[in-house]
Every structure is written in C-alpha cells, then in structure tokens.
Scaffold this motif. Sequence first.
Motif, mmCIF file in Angstrom:
data_model
loop_
_atom_site.group_PDB
_atom_site.id
_atom_site.type_symbol
_atom_site.label_atom_id
_atom_site.label_comp_id
_atom_site.label_asym_id
_atom_site.label_seq_id
_atom_site.Cartn_x
_atom_site.Cartn_y
_atom_site.Cartn_z
ATOM 1 N N ASP A 115 -3.827 -4.531 7.898
ATOM 2 C CA ASP A 115 -3.949 -3.408 6.966
ATOM 3 C C ASP A 115 -4.494 -3.847 5.611
ATOM 4 O O ASP A 115 -4.673 -3.021 4.726
ATOM 5 N N HIS A 116 -4.706 -5.141 5.439
ATOM 6 C CA HIS A 116 -5.271 -5.629 4.180
ATOM 7 C C HIS A 116 -6.799 -5.760 4.294
ATOM 8 O O HIS A 116 -7.336 -5.915 5.388
ATOM 9 N N ASN A 117 -7.442 -5.722 3.148
ATOM 10 C CA ASN A 117 -8.899 -5.893 3.103
ATOM 11 C C ASN A 117 -9.292 -7.243 2.515
ATOM 12 O O ASN A 117 -10.464 -7.484 2.235
ATOM 13 N N GLY A 118 -8.296 -8.103 2.314
ATOM 14 C CA GLY A 118 -8.571 -9.425 1.745
ATOM 15 C C GLY A 118 -7.541 -10.420 2.231
ATOM 16 O O GLY A 118 -6.652 -10.092 3.029
ATOM 17 N N ASP B 156 -6.573 -8.219 -2.062
ATOM 18 C CA ASP B 156 -7.138 -6.870 -2.203
ATOM 19 C C ASP B 156 -6.376 -6.024 -3.230
ATOM 20 O O ASP B 156 -6.494 -4.797 -3.236
ATOM 21 N N PHE B 157 -5.553 -6.697 -4.064
ATOM 22 C CA PHE B 157 -4.814 -6.046 -5.153
ATOM 23 C C PHE B 157 -3.670 -5.161 -4.650
ATOM 24 O O PHE B 157 -3.223 -4.267 -5.365
ATOM 25 N N SER B 158 -3.181 -5.390 -3.433
ATOM 26 C CA SER B 158 -2.138 -4.498 -2.920
ATOM 27 C C SER B 158 -0.958 -5.268 -2.344
ATOM 28 O O SER B 158 -1.092 -6.398 -1.876
ATOM 29 N N ILE B 159 0.218 -4.603 -2.412
ATOM 30 C CA ILE B 159 1.423 -5.042 -1.696
ATOM 31 C C ILE B 159 1.649 -4.008 -0.611
ATOM 32 O O ILE B 159 1.611 -2.806 -0.872
ATOM 33 N N ARG B 160 1.879 -4.468 0.615
ATOM 34 C CA ARG B 160 2.076 -3.530 1.718
ATOM 35 C C ARG B 160 3.404 -3.801 2.424
ATOM 36 O O ARG B 160 3.854 -4.940 2.497
ATOM 37 N N LYS C 103 4.033 1.893 3.582
ATOM 38 C CA LYS C 103 4.037 2.060 2.125
ATOM 39 C C LYS C 103 3.120 0.994 1.528
ATOM 40 O O LYS C 103 2.969 -0.090 2.104
ATOM 41 N N SER C 104 2.572 1.284 0.369
ATOM 42 C CA SER C 104 1.798 0.252 -0.329
ATOM 43 C C SER C 104 1.860 0.465 -1.837
ATOM 44 O O SER C 104 2.092 1.578 -2.313
ATOM 45 N N ILE C 105 1.683 -0.630 -2.553
ATOM 46 C CA ILE C 105 1.635 -0.598 -4.019
ATOM 47 C C ILE C 105 0.285 -1.160 -4.433
ATOM 48 O O ILE C 105 -0.121 -2.226 -3.966
ATOM 49 N N GLN C 106 -0.398 -0.426 -5.298
ATOM 50 C CA GLN C 106 -1.679 -0.922 -5.806
ATOM 51 C C GLN C 106 -1.430 -1.678 -7.101
ATOM 52 O O GLN C 106 -0.775 -1.153 -8.013
#
Length: 430
Positions: A170-173, A193-197, A211-214
């Motif tokens: 689910d990550h892009n990096g 990718d600047f996110s916590i999932r 859920k995710s946090i940007q």
Amino acid sequence: MEEFDIKKRETMYRLIISQLFYDGYKDVAVGLAAIIQPHPACPPSDRLLKIVKLGLKHDEEENKEKTELVGEIVQPGSGIDLEFETEVQTISPEIALYETCYVTAHKGPCRCAAFHRTGQLIATGSQDASIKILDVERMLSKSATPADVMALETPQQQMENHPVIRTLYDHNGEVTCLDFHPYESILASGSDDFSIRFFEYSKPSVKKAFKSIQEVSELTQISFHPSGEYLLAGTRHPTIRLYDVNTFQCFVGSNPQDQHSGRITGLKWSPNANLFVSSSVDGNIKIWDGVSHKCVNTFHKAHDGKEVCSVVFSRNSKYVLSSGKDSLVKVWELSTNRCLIVYTGAGVTGAMEHGTVACFNHTEDYVLFPDEKTTSLCCWDSRNAERQRLLSLGHNGVVRYLAHSPTGPAFVSCSDDFRARFWYRKATTD
C-alpha cells in the motif's frame, strides 16, 4: 444518529421489563414500567436472555481471536541491571551458535524489521514498497522438515504451511520503519512516501491499509506507546510527532528548542511508558518525558559527534543502548546521565558508511551489532563488554537492520542483498 440511539435505548428497556416479567420479578417489572411508560405494554419474554447469550458468545470469539497471538509472553532472566550485580550467570545461548532457519527475499533492499511482542510474528519492509509478515513457528517447522517430505506436499498444504502469512502493498515508496501494536492485530508502517499506514493483518484478504496518516516528510521511525493508544513518529524533519491512534490528533513538544537539528534516526518508548528516547544525524541523544513531551536530558555528541544510528531502552527502563557511525555501541545510565559501557571492536577500519542498529538479545545478556565491512555479527557480554565469537551473517550486502526476538533465541537480519534471514538457536538434544 441521536434519534437512532434513543430508539435502541427504548428497545433495551422494553426487553428488560419483558425479561423481568418472564423471570417472575413482577413488582420490579411494574415499577420500572411505571417509570419508562412503554407503549404498548411489554409482555413476558426471555428474548433479552437470548440476545445476551449471543452477545457473550460473539465477545468470547472476538477475544479468542485477539488472544490467539498473545500467548504467554516470557522474557527470560532478570535483564541488565548494573546497579546491583555485574557478574550474572548468562542463561541464553551464545549468539555464534544461532543458525539460519529461513530466508525471505524482497524485490529490493530489505530495510527494516519488527518482532511482535510475543515473538511469534516478524514483519519485514523493503525498498520495493512491500511488507511481509512471517510466522516464526512455520519457519522453524519448515527448517526441520526434510526436503523429500516437503516435496510431497500438495499446493494446498504448501500454502497453509508457508511462513509468509501476509504480503502487504500500500506504500508508494521505500518502507523505512515498522512496529506491531502491543495488543491489537495491527501493524504500523512508515515510508519514504510521507505516510504512516495501519494494516489489520488478522484478515487474510487484507492487502491495503485501513487507516493512514499523511506526514510532512519521509518517515524514518515509528514507535507504539506500550498502551497502544499513541504512536511516535520521526521523519527527515527534526520535529518529533506524537499521534493519538484513535483520533489521529497530532502533538508536538511546546518548546522548539527541545527538538533535534537533523533527521531522526532512532525513536523508542521506554517499557514503563514514562519516557521515550530519540537520536538524530545531529549526533545527539535526547530523553523525553512521556507525558509532558518535554526534553528532560540531552547526551550531546553521544558518539563523538558522529551520526547516532539507533537507540533502545533496556527492559527495566534504566538504560539506553545506542549505536553510532563511529562503529561503537554504548550503554547510558539515565539516573546518572552518563555513558557506563562502551562496546568496541566492531569497526576496525574506522567510521561506518551506512547506519545500522544495535540491540539486546531476549535476556539482555548480550549486545548485538552488525559489522559493516565483514557482514559479520559482533556480540558482547552486555555487563562487562567482553567480545564473543563472531557470527557470519551470510549476506551478500551490507546488513542495515537487525531485530532480536523479545521472548526467545531468534533474530532477523535485513540486508541490501534484498534478503531477510531468520536466525534461531535450536535446542541441543545431547
């Protein structure tokens, strides 16, 4: 929504009155009916009892699912406590006796790993943006099963016995950090990718986060609060964040001067949740109050000004173990604010090019740290810094991450050769 709740509440009171009539408590039922004034009147019925039975059964099944992984969390031994005793009989096997039991491959360099607190699951993250969750018992079983027996397994059996129980995309990096929730079947991951999932890994079909946090920058570190209610996050930006896991509200320290001046490289809660510790490329280690989020101490130039690569608390929350690009590992005593022990000899050729982590074994009898140049595992007696035998890790690239099981003689090594190797000390039979 409020109207819906009122109707549900009315239904609940009607059920209570009907059940009381059914069970023969006529006076109590009449008294309650006089207060509630249900319309129409409530006939005797045991429907409430049936609903309660169903609810309890569902609750038991749900709790069973949650506790399946919990098991008995055993952390053998008393752990390191230099205040009372330095000569302690080691109860754990020497690290050089561990063997590779399983190797899993990603499609890019393997960057991070985390053990579940029961020691029953391992998560690995890669530059290829994927996460794998592996079952420890299945890895041990596979390593103990002869090849000719495995060859006879049906495709169904192979799938059921496969150590990799989930692969999450689910990550892009690059996946840079991982942490298991202490009680729920949730894995948190941070990425470039600047996110916590957040992944609910108990569901076999789940590939995506629920859920995710940007974030404002690339994630470097995450750490769940021991209660599971909060999550610390460190990024390439020097300010440390604290998230409420339920509301996603973000908190930062009130004093900007408390923060680091460079990228966060290490971030961990103390087991008693009173403190957390952070490290940075700025060369400093900071100790923070877990409630006020204020910095209560800073170890300046903790590794001679070099980048501090990792920090972790001892089990009793009295000490912090740190590693740095000066190829040294150190133990810091928080009550006296000083470095007590330095573990030397890991980098005979000078400073390191890449950062890696140091960790205790499950009993805290040993300190582990990968040697960058030789891809061997250095090991010391944690109490007197005596060097133990090296263990060749068998990787074809730099070992960038190491995580030891909290409950048993097992660890996982992650390398730039795309592989994560699971190591275990099998019990001797003689």
